[in-house]
Design a protein around this motif. Structure first.
Motif, PDB file in Angstrom:
ATOM      1  N   MET B   1       1.022  -1.308  -0.091  1.00 23.33           N
ATOM      2  CA  MET B   1      -0.020  -0.112  -0.025  1.00 23.33           C
ATOM      3  C   MET B   1       1.017   1.331  -0.112  1.00 23.33           C
ATOM      4  O   MET B   1       0.765   2.054   1.100  1.00 23.33           O
ATOM      5  CB  MET B   1      -0.983   0.233   1.174  1.00 23.33           C
ATOM      6  N   LYS B   2       1.450   1.455  -1.203  1.00 24.50           N
ATOM      7  CA  LYS B   2       2.549   2.492  -1.267  1.00 24.50           C
ATOM      8  C   LYS B   2       2.011   3.049  -2.437  1.00 24.50           C
ATOM      9  O   LYS B   2       1.877   2.420  -3.689  1.00 24.50           O
ATOM     10  CB  LYS B   2       3.892   2.298  -1.703  1.00 24.50           C
ATOM     11  N   PRO B   3       1.895   4.471  -2.892  1.00 28.46           N
ATOM     12  CA  PRO B   3       1.563   4.960  -3.792  1.00 28.46           C
ATOM     13  C   PRO B   3       2.278   4.938  -5.207  1.00 28.46           C
ATOM     14  O   PRO B   3       3.542   4.794  -4.812  1.00 28.46           O
ATOM     15  CB  PRO B   3       1.323   6.698  -3.749  1.00 28.46           C
ATOM     16  N   PRO B   4       2.050   4.895  -6.067  1.00 24.72           N
ATOM     17  CA  PRO B   4       2.635   4.958  -7.632  1.00 24.72           C
ATOM     18  C   PRO B   4       3.611   6.159  -7.623  1.00 24.72           C
ATOM     19  O   PRO B   4       3.018   7.256  -6.793  1.00 24.72           O
ATOM     20  CB  PRO B   4       1.811   4.754  -8.698  1.00 24.72           C
ATOM     21  N   ASN B  42      -2.717   4.989  -2.055  1.00 24.65           N
ATOM     22  CA  ASN B  42      -1.873   3.837  -1.545  1.00 24.65           C
ATOM     23  C   ASN B  42      -2.540   2.600  -1.838  1.00 24.65           C
ATOM     24  O   ASN B  42      -1.868   1.630  -2.209  1.00 24.65           O
ATOM     25  CB  ASN B  42      -1.977   4.049   0.010  1.00 24.65           C
ATOM     26  N   MET B  43      -3.681   2.543  -2.475  1.00 21.28           N
ATOM     27  CA  MET B  43      -4.204   1.271  -2.746  1.00 21.28           C
ATOM     28  C   MET B  43      -4.127   1.388  -4.539  1.00 21.28           C
ATOM     29  O   MET B  43      -4.669   0.176  -4.969  1.00 21.28           O
ATOM     30  CB  MET B  43      -5.795   1.341  -2.398  1.00 21.28           C
TER      31      MET B  43
END
Lengths: 795, 300
Positions: B1-4, B42-43
């Motif tokens: 759950m880390k943003p691109p 994040n998702m």
């Protein structure tokens, strides 16, 4: 006496650290470690046709991409089956990375390692996996029908089938004056600790050794698994559970795929690797529990006495059985609760489905068993028009029948024998606490205001403190510190406090001098783990025995030095002294110096101690045979069998006549876990358990759709109750000591959750006037039930 | 759950913000409180190339209680508006509704304008804007010239999570008209847990004449329609004191107008049922809060 701390509501010494955010969890460690991320299956049932990693290769910071093909032989085997059982005829466990078949959404297919988690996720997103979707099996009904199989070689999707019986229940029911048959359903939930799983591994190539930090309930189990699978000496693998942000059962499961893969990757890459599970992963890759479909037949007489009980249930154990069939076995054997069942038959089938595997979650099959039993007693009362507490009292096992042998085999493979308990007294206390007999007036007063109230109760007996053993080490250092360690790990229960209370009491030292370490294989290598409400019973007694040995040695050494009779000695506030002659005394820290013939005077204690040193006998070795230097002891506690705690909960609910919302107005608990080490901590355990009981009754479920997709895999849609949904809990303690262990204690960790669904269902039923046969119950469910019953009444 | 990966912009002024937005067009998302956007990132459900963080634009951090309306700027936090006594006096529904928006910690970060821009039909503030007849002000810049347009809720909300906000536009502020003393307001909702998105919510506005009879009444809905719906109940409620009002008719009318969908937490039938129950509750409570409400009926 200042050191009589056993039984006192001592404040938890871990709280200042944990509440200030100074806890040290796996993700707080290894800030510079490489990060792992996993590509997980979006399909519930599929064949893996192809994995194409080329898209990921140009991601900046990528270190490695691993598929099943990359795994060495031992790592490429199916993961271990922890607890085999003859009834588990078709056990299946998963591969660390999927080999060719996927059996639930979330199963790991590819492992990516990169310089940080952001890049690891960027790379994972670019791995292309080609799947051939297969028809999924979701839910017990589909699994039982077995038109599709989860595992092609498991006929009927049936992993296990087991029957236990005492007497001839079908005959007893057939001959009984009254008989009821009904079906009950309980949905899935899960432990959902706030800290998910996490593994951080450091490989030391020069030393050929591995250190692993894991958010686990069993570091020794994880170490044994890693050492075996990575083919390392046990002594070269250290596993440490730092602060663990909740376990509730899911972290007793081991080894998780990630607990093998992360250390393996650390060794392969020659660098530190860490994986921190995120919430979405936890929902689909960490195990669930609870779901059962139960069919009950009961026969009883005119007074409501049960003559025979026959329960057949289906247990949904998901895609794999890594932890065996502990959960349905516990349901089977704990179902009778506090009642005398002249004839009891229980049969279960444990079925595979294409969903996350099922392993114990706090309560571990008991909430389901208690739901079946308590719903049954309530139905008997309703059928005969008797008070529900009266029917219970008529069926109770009585105190003079203890120890009471159920005639069943418990989860530890030993007979289920209740060691102590006073169920009539517990019920009397509960009725008084909730004012059971005054409720009619309370209900009428509320009704006059247009409010609808109901009351219910639930009783249970819980086998706790299962073996085989746990150990404790107590070491009095020459500086006066009392260092205590035990192998099982802690997840916030308060072990640092209660184990220190036990040692302070046994040894006669101030609690401030006692320092407790749990869950670190560097300090204690033999342990089983923290589960089955066993830590206090097992490690508590082991530590007490070790402390008693230390005390005996201290007294002996001091008596020699003071030329006194050991029988005349006592230890008070860390000083060993002759009773009635306080001047004849040696501080424990000096006794520690005397216990070691090597006496370099590094410290004032050592210098001071030499005054007591008797001249050595030149004809004897400095350490007599059979003795050891130092004031320390290691001891183990291994019980004959489990000790059975019990409790009773009563609930008053209000149901909104318009919106169908359910509000818990009062929640009362009478709890008996034998002698209390620390009532404050026991109450904390009860509160947390009740919160999870409320959760299972009114909020939590796993919403799988027909494709095996988990639709509520987030805390937005998986409704773990907030503080605002958890009622104030009123507690009373009864203490019937266990005759089985030196401290007379029983486990308390799981207790609070066990009768929650049963008691709340009973209260809603009482308010609504029709049977509640499934849990959880949402306002929408209640709205629908009201319509159905209104239509029924109209037609 | 880390943003691109994304490019981060942190303009310091409104002019600069509009300039950056104009330049980036569709590739940009505005970050205010981040209570919806950050989880989406994040998702990896959203992957904008650019994030324009307006938290440093102090001229957007306003709660202005004027003679006609309460105007709140793009980064005015829910909590600030909730605690503003002037805003609560001028427009009581703001505080009544904001107390139901998620939890205190979320309200401390989340913004009312951000909630409107997100256009979630479960967001309380969408119905508040709609039932009060408020407007949102959308600003954009082209060739150094700033253009503004004010839109009503009816024009602004297009579909779930979809508004009339154009690429390059910023939801600069929202205006909520003052509520006259003769008008009472209330917000009633049912959520699974305290602070959750409501299964259904009803904002009610009831105006009583000097004789204590209902002059007009309307409700706004959340979670039971694709965009907030305003149902005028004047025809079924007006002309009688609240105690004699035909609330059953009001209930029926709202239930007939809503169009709920089933989801994980509730069936369509249950949500429709709630729309009726909550209409009755909110209307009764709103009427009781009118300055013209008969005193003995005040607690009704």
């Amino acid at each position: 006496m200042t050191t009589q701390l056993f039984g006192q509501p001592v404040e938890r010494r871990e709280d200042p650290r944990l509440l200030r955010g100074e806890g040290r969890y796996v993700d707080d460690l290894g800030r510079s470690a490489a990060a792992a991320a996993f590509v997980r299956s979006p399909h519930a049932h599929a064949r893996v046709l192809d994995v194409d990693v080329t898209g990921a290769l140009n991601v900046d910071g990528l270190l490695a991409v691993y598929t099943f093909e990359d795994l060495p032989e031992r790592v490429a085997q199916p993961l271990p089956l922890l607890i085999p059982h003859p009834a588990l005829t078709h056990p299946r466990t998963q591969y660390a990375l999927a080999r060719d078949e996927i059996n639930h959404v979330g199963e790991a297919v590819v492992m990516v390692v990169a310089t940080d988690r952001y890049r690891a996720e960027d790379a994972a997103e670019r791995v292309a996996v080609t799947y051939e979707p297969l028809a999924p099996v979701v839910g017990l009904e589909q699994s039982e029908a077995a038109r599709t199989l989860v595992h092609a070689d498991v006929p009927g999707n049936r992993g296990a089938h087991m029957v236990q019986q005492v007497g001839d229940a079908p005959a007893a029911i057939a001959a009984a004056p009254h008989r009821l048959d009904f079906r009950l359903d309980i949905e899935r939930s899960a432990s959902t600790p706030l800290e998910g799983r996490g593994v951080y591994a450091r490989w030391d190539a020069q030393d050929d050794s591995l250190r692993v930090y894991s958010s686990t309930q069993t570091p020794t189990g994880v170490r044994a698994a890693i050492a075996a699978i990575l083919e390392l000496a046990d002594a070269k693998v250290e596993v440490i559970a730092p602060d663990v942000g909740g376990g509730f059962g899911v972290k007793i499961m081991h080894p998780w795929p990630e607990e093998i893969l992360v250390p393996w990757a650390a060794r392969t890459l020659g660098r530190e690797v860490k994986w921190t599970e995120d919430r979405r992963e936890h929902f689909v890759a960490a195990n669930h529990e609870r779901a059962q479909e139960q069919h009950v037949s009961v026969g009883f007489d005119d007074e409501g006495r049960i003559l025979g009980l026959d329960v057949t249930f289906l247990h949904d154990h998901g895609a794999y059985t890594p932890y065996g069939i502990i959960v349905p076995i516990i349901t089977s054997t704990q179902l009778p609760g506090p009642y005398r069942l002249p004839a009891y038959r229980v049969e279960f089938s444990s079925l595979y489905t294409n969903t996350v595997a099922v392993t114990p979650y706090r309560g571990a099959g008991r909430p389901q068993g208690v739901f079946a039993m308590e719903r049954t007693v309530d139905r008997i009362a309703a059928h005969l028009g008797l008070d529900r507490t009266e029917v219970r009292a008529r069926n109770f096992v009585l105190p003079d029948e203890m120890p009471y042998d159920l005639g069943l085999i418990f989860q530890d493979g030993r007979p289920a024998i209740y060691d102590s308990g006073d169920f009539p007294e517990s019920l009397r206390m509960l009725k008084e606490l909730i004012d059971w007999d005054g409720f009619t007036a309370v209900r009428a007063a509320a009704a006059a205001e247009g409010r609808r109230l109901g009351i219910g109760l639930g009783c249970y007996v819980e086998g706790t403190g299962v073996g085989p053993y746990e150990g404790g080490h107590v070491h009095v250092e020459t500086n006066g510190r009392v260092m205590v360690s035990t192998g099982l790990s802690t997840q916030g229960q308060g072990h640092e406090t209660v184990f220190a209370q036990i040692v302070a009491t046994e040894l006669g030292v101030p609690m401030a001098d006692v320092h407790v370490t749990t869950g670190d294989t560097r300090r204690f290598g033999y342990a089983v783990g923290t589960f089955a409400s066993r830590a206090a019973v097992m490690s508590g007694n082991a530590i007490a025995l070790a402390a008693r040995s230390v005390r005996a040695k201290a007294v002996k050494v001091a008596a020699d030095a003071l030329e006194a009779n050991p029988d005349d000695m006592e230890i008070v506030d860390g000083v060993v002294r002759v009773k009635g002659s306080p001047a004849d005394a040696i501080p424990l820290r000096q006794v520690a110096v005397l216990s070691n013939p090597l006496r370099y005077s590094f410290s004032e204690e050592a210098k001071a101690a030499t005054q007591f040193a008797a001249p050595a006998d030149p004809d004897e070795p400095p350490i007599p045979r059979g003795e050891a230097p130092g004031l320390e002891s290691r001891d183990y506690y291994s019980p004959i069998r489990s000790t059975f705690a019990n409790g009773m909960h009563a609930v008053i609910v209000e149901v909104d006549p318009d919106t169908a919302e359910v509000k818990v107005l009062r929640y009362a608990v009478v709890h008996d876990c034998g002698n209390l080490i620390n009532p404050r901590i026991v109450e904390g355990q009860i509160h947390g358990g009740v919160a999870q009981g409320v959760a299972g009754a009114l909020y939590e479920r796993m919403a799988y759709d027909e494709h095996g997709q988990l639709l509520n895999a987030s805390f937005m849609d998986f409704l773990m109750p907030y503080a605002t949904e958890v009622p104030r809990i009123e507690t009373a303690h009864l203490q019937t000591p266990s005759p089985l262990n030196p401290l007379g204690i029983k486990g308390a960790g799981e207790a609070g959750v066990i009768p929650g669904a049963a008691a709340i269902a009973a209260a809603i039923e009482d308010a609504e006037g029709y049977p509640i046969m499934r849990m959880p119950l949402s306002p929408d469910d209640l709205f629908r039930l009201r319509r159905e019953h209104a239509e029924e009444a109209a037609s | 759950m880390k943003p691109p990966p994304f490019t981060y912009h942190a303009p310091a002024t409104l002019a600069e913000t509009l300039e950056v937005l104009a330049e980036l067009g569709e590739d940009a998302k505005v970050l205010a409180g981040g209570q919806s956007l950050i989880p989406l990132l994040n998702m990896r459900l959203a992957a904008p190339a650019h994030l324009v963080d307006v938290n440093g634009v102090s001229e957007l951090d306003v709660v202005d209680v004027g003679p006609d309306e309460v105007r709140v700027g793009a980064i005015a936090r829910h909590a600030r508006i909730e605690r503003d006594d002037g805003a609560a006096a001028a427009c009581p529904l703001l505080r009544q509704a904001l107390r139901l928006v998620a939890h205190a910690v979320i309200r401390n970060r989340g913004t009312t304008c951000g909630s409107l821009a997100h256009a979630d039909p479960a967001g309380e503030m969408t119905a508040v804007l709609a039932v009060l007849g408020g407007t949102v002000r959308l600003a954009s810049a082209a060739a150094g010239r700033v253009t503004r347009r004010d839109l009503t809720a009816g024009k602004f909300f297009v579909a779930p999570l979809e508004s009339s906000l154009r690429p390059g536009e910023l939801l600069e502020s929202a205006g909520f008209p003052r509520t006259p003393a003769s008008t009472g307001t209330a917000f009633a909702e049912v959520a699974r847990r305290h602070g959750d998105y409501a299964l259904c919510g009803i904002a009610a506005l009831v105006d009583l004449d000097a004789g204590g009879e209902i002059a007009s009444a309307r409700v706004g809905t959340i979670s039971v329609t694709p965009t907030p719906l305003v149902v005028d109940l004047t025809d079924v409620l007006a002309g009688v004191p609240p105690a004699r009002a035909d609330l059953a008719a009001a209930r029926e009318k709202v239930m007939a107008h809503v169009d709920p969908e089933a989801d994980l937490h509730a069936s369509a039938a249950y949500r429709r049922h709630l729309a009726g129950v909550l209409t009755e509750r909110a209307v009764r409570q709103a009427a009781a809060r009118s300055a013209h409400a008969p005193a003995e009926r005040g607690a009704a």
